[in-house]
Design a protein around this motif. Structure first.
Motif, PDB file in Angstrom:
ATOM      1  N   LYS A   1       0.834  -1.197   0.000  1.00  0.00           N
ATOM      2  CA  LYS A   1       0.000   0.000   0.000  1.00  0.00           C
ATOM      3  C   LYS A   1       0.873   1.253   0.000  1.00  0.00           C
ATOM      4  O   LYS A   1       1.680   1.436   0.896  1.00  0.00           O
ATOM      5  N   LEU A   2       0.710   2.087  -1.012  1.00  0.00           N
ATOM      6  CA  LEU A   2       1.310   3.414  -0.997  1.00  0.00           C
ATOM      7  C   LEU A   2       0.172   4.346  -0.603  1.00  0.00           C
ATOM      8  O   LEU A   2      -0.820   4.460  -1.333  1.00  0.00           O
ATOM      9  N   ILE A   3       0.296   4.951   0.572  1.00  0.00           N
ATOM     10  CA  ILE A   3      -0.758   5.831   1.079  1.00  0.00           C
ATOM     11  C   ILE A   3      -0.277   7.270   0.938  1.00  0.00           C
ATOM     12  O   ILE A   3       0.671   7.688   1.590  1.00  0.00           O
ATOM     13  N   SER A   4      -0.938   7.983   0.059  1.00  0.00           N
ATOM     14  CA  SER A   4      -0.633   9.380  -0.223  1.00  0.00           C
ATOM     15  C   SER A   4      -1.678  10.225   0.494  1.00  0.00           C
ATOM     16  O   SER A   4      -2.868  10.119   0.194  1.00  0.00           O
ATOM     17  N   VAL A   5      -1.229  11.043   1.433  1.00  0.00           N
ATOM     18  CA  VAL A   5      -2.152  11.850   2.232  1.00  0.00           C
ATOM     19  C   VAL A   5      -2.064  13.300   1.769  1.00  0.00           C
ATOM     20  O   VAL A   5      -0.965  13.847   1.648  1.00  0.00           O
ATOM     21  N   VAL A   6      -3.226  13.892   1.504  1.00  0.00           N
ATOM     22  CA  VAL A   6      -3.282  15.284   1.064  1.00  0.00           C
ATOM     23  C   VAL A   6      -4.340  16.036   1.872  1.00  0.00           C
ATOM     24  O   VAL A   6      -5.340  15.449   2.277  1.00  0.00           O
ATOM     25  N   PRO A   7      -4.125  17.337   2.107  1.00  0.00           N
ATOM     26  CA  PRO A   7      -5.145  18.119   2.818  1.00  0.00           C
ATOM     27  C   PRO A   7      -6.455  18.225   2.046  1.00  0.00           C
ATOM     28  O   PRO A   7      -7.528  18.008   2.590  1.00  0.00           O
ATOM     29  N   SER A   8      -6.383  18.556   0.733  1.00  0.00           N
ATOM     30  CA  SER A   8      -7.584  18.664  -0.091  1.00  0.00           C
ATOM     31  C   SER A   8      -7.201  18.544  -1.557  1.00  0.00           C
ATOM     32  O   SER A   8      -6.278  19.220  -2.016  1.00  0.00           O
ATOM     33  N   LEU A   9      -7.940  17.726  -2.283  1.00  0.00           N
ATOM     34  CA  LEU A   9      -7.671  17.544  -3.715  1.00  0.00           C
ATOM     35  C   LEU A   9      -7.860  18.836  -4.502  1.00  0.00           C
ATOM     36  O   LEU A   9      -7.352  18.966  -5.608  1.00  0.00           O
ATOM     37  N   ASP A  10      -8.582  19.789  -3.940  1.00  0.00           N
ATOM     38  CA  ASP A  10      -8.869  21.042  -4.639  1.00  0.00           C
ATOM     39  C   ASP A  10      -7.784  22.098  -4.441  1.00  0.00           C
ATOM     40  O   ASP A  10      -8.058  23.299  -4.514  1.00  0.00           O
ATOM     41  N   THR A  11      -6.556  21.672  -4.190  1.00  0.00           N
ATOM     42  CA  THR A  11      -5.429  22.605  -4.114  1.00  0.00           C
ATOM     43  C   THR A  11      -4.356  22.125  -5.093  1.00  0.00           C
ATOM     44  O   THR A  11      -4.295  20.941  -5.440  1.00  0.00           O
ATOM     45  N   GLY A  12      -3.511  23.028  -5.521  1.00  0.00           N
ATOM     46  CA  GLY A  12      -2.538  22.733  -6.572  1.00  0.00           C
ATOM     47  C   GLY A  12      -1.584  21.600  -6.269  1.00  0.00           C
ATOM     48  O   GLY A  12      -1.383  20.702  -7.093  1.00  0.00           O
ATOM     49  N   VAL A  13      -0.968  21.608  -5.093  1.00  0.00           N
ATOM     50  CA  VAL A  13       0.018  20.573  -4.767  1.00  0.00           C
ATOM     51  C   VAL A  13      -0.671  19.229  -4.577  1.00  0.00           C
ATOM     52  O   VAL A  13      -0.189  18.196  -5.048  1.00  0.00           O
ATOM     53  N   CYS A  14      -1.815  19.218  -3.934  1.00  0.00           N
ATOM     54  CA  CYS A  14      -2.559  17.968  -3.720  1.00  0.00           C
ATOM     55  C   CYS A  14      -3.001  17.369  -5.054  1.00  0.00           C
ATOM     56  O   CYS A  14      -2.920  16.157  -5.257  1.00  0.00           O
ATOM     57  N   ASP A  15      -3.464  18.231  -5.947  1.00  0.00           N
ATOM     58  CA  ASP A  15      -3.855  17.823  -7.286  1.00  0.00           C
ATOM     59  C   ASP A  15      -2.661  17.179  -7.996  1.00  0.00           C
ATOM     60  O   ASP A  15      -2.758  16.056  -8.515  1.00  0.00           O
ATOM     61  N   ALA A  16      -1.527  17.870  -7.983  1.00  0.00           N
ATOM     62  CA  ALA A  16      -0.327  17.354  -8.661  1.00  0.00           C
ATOM     63  C   ALA A  16       0.161  16.055  -8.035  1.00  0.00           C
ATOM     64  O   ALA A  16       0.568  15.118  -8.740  1.00  0.00           O
ATOM     65  N   GLN A  17       0.116  15.969  -6.704  1.00  0.00           N
ATOM     66  CA  GLN A  17       0.567  14.766  -5.998  1.00  0.00           C
ATOM     67  C   GLN A  17      -0.283  13.565  -6.392  1.00  0.00           C
ATOM     68  O   GLN A  17       0.229  12.488  -6.685  1.00  0.00           O
ATOM     69  N   THR A  18      -1.589  13.745  -6.431  1.00  0.00           N
ATOM     70  CA  THR A  18      -2.483  12.634  -6.747  1.00  0.00           C
ATOM     71  C   THR A  18      -2.358  12.230  -8.215  1.00  0.00           C
ATOM     72  O   THR A  18      -2.329  11.036  -8.537  1.00  0.00           O
ATOM     73  N   ARG A  19      -2.243  13.198  -9.101  1.00  0.00           N
ATOM     74  CA  ARG A  19      -2.038  12.886 -10.519  1.00  0.00           C
ATOM     75  C   ARG A  19      -0.721  12.122 -10.719  1.00  0.00           C
ATOM     76  O   ARG A  19      -0.660  11.176 -11.510  1.00  0.00           O
ATOM     77  N   ARG A  20       0.332  12.545 -10.019  1.00  0.00           N
ATOM     78  CA  ARG A  20       1.639  11.893 -10.161  1.00  0.00           C
ATOM     79  C   ARG A  20       1.565  10.429  -9.742  1.00  0.00           C
ATOM     80  O   ARG A  20       2.058   9.539 -10.444  1.00  0.00           O
ATOM     81  N   PHE A  21       0.949  10.152  -8.598  1.00  0.00           N
ATOM     82  CA  PHE A  21       0.860   8.763  -8.161  1.00  0.00           C
ATOM     83  C   PHE A  21      -0.079   7.951  -9.048  1.00  0.00           C
ATOM     84  O   PHE A  21       0.120   6.753  -9.229  1.00  0.00           O
TER      85      PHE A  21
END
Length: 172
Positions: free
Chosen positions: A52-72
């Motif tokens: 399990k790779l667990i990627s934790v983000v504050p909110s998908l509606d922010t730039g870094v969270c968006d980029a992090q989720t797209r990257r994974f």
């Protein structure tokens, strides 16, 4: 009372308080209950036997969270069927589903910590001031041992994507 950790992370330079323990490599991954959608909750055992790779983000509606989720989501294609990528945020399941549809994200499972903040407290990433989960990465092996941890020191920074992916590949 839950453990509070101060002086370990910031938001735009301002100190934040994290609730919960600081996990270490070698720890048994704590269980959690999060929402897969409005009617279905899942826990760690629902992903038993998988890396399990667990990627934790504050909110998908922010730039870094968006980029992090797209990257994974992109990385998922090369990791194989024995690996599952979970993105945990406090966004409502409706918002997560809308975001995934708009972003074309189809290889990452989004999970919502909005109801009880169970994940945030168990993994030591619940931000007291915002009631959001702090950006972080956890890699958990097939036996639910934590093999990689990255707690970000600044909420607006990107995680070390390469190191997280290498940590997953090292378990194969």
């Amino acid at each position: 009372m839950a453990q509070e950790r101060t002086g370990v992370t910031t938001f735009k330079g301002n100190p934040l308080t994290l609730i919960g323990p600081e996990l270490q490599v070698g720890d048994t991954a704590p269980d959690f209950t999060v929402s897969k959608n409005l009617l279905e909750d899942v826990s760690l055992k629902d992903f038993a036997g998988k890396i399990k790779l667990i990627s934790v983000v504050p909110s998908l509606d922010t730039g870094v969270c968006d980029a992090q989720t797209r990257r994974f989501n992109e990385e998922a294609a090369g990791l194989g069927d024995d690996v599952i990528i979970l993105t945990v945020s406090a966004d409502l399941p409706f918002a997560q589903a809308r975001w995934c549809g708009a972003a074309g994200v189809d290889r990452v499972i989004t999970l919502s910590d909005y109801k009880s903040r169970s994940f945030g407290q168990a993994y030591g990433v619940l931000i007291k001031e915002f009631q959001l989960d702090m950006r972080s990465i956890f890699v958990v092996d097939q036996n639910d041992k934590v093999t990689y941890v990255e707690y970000l020191g600044e909420m607006t920074e990107h995680p070390n994507y390469e190191a997280a992916v290498e940590a997953v590949k090292s378990l194969r």
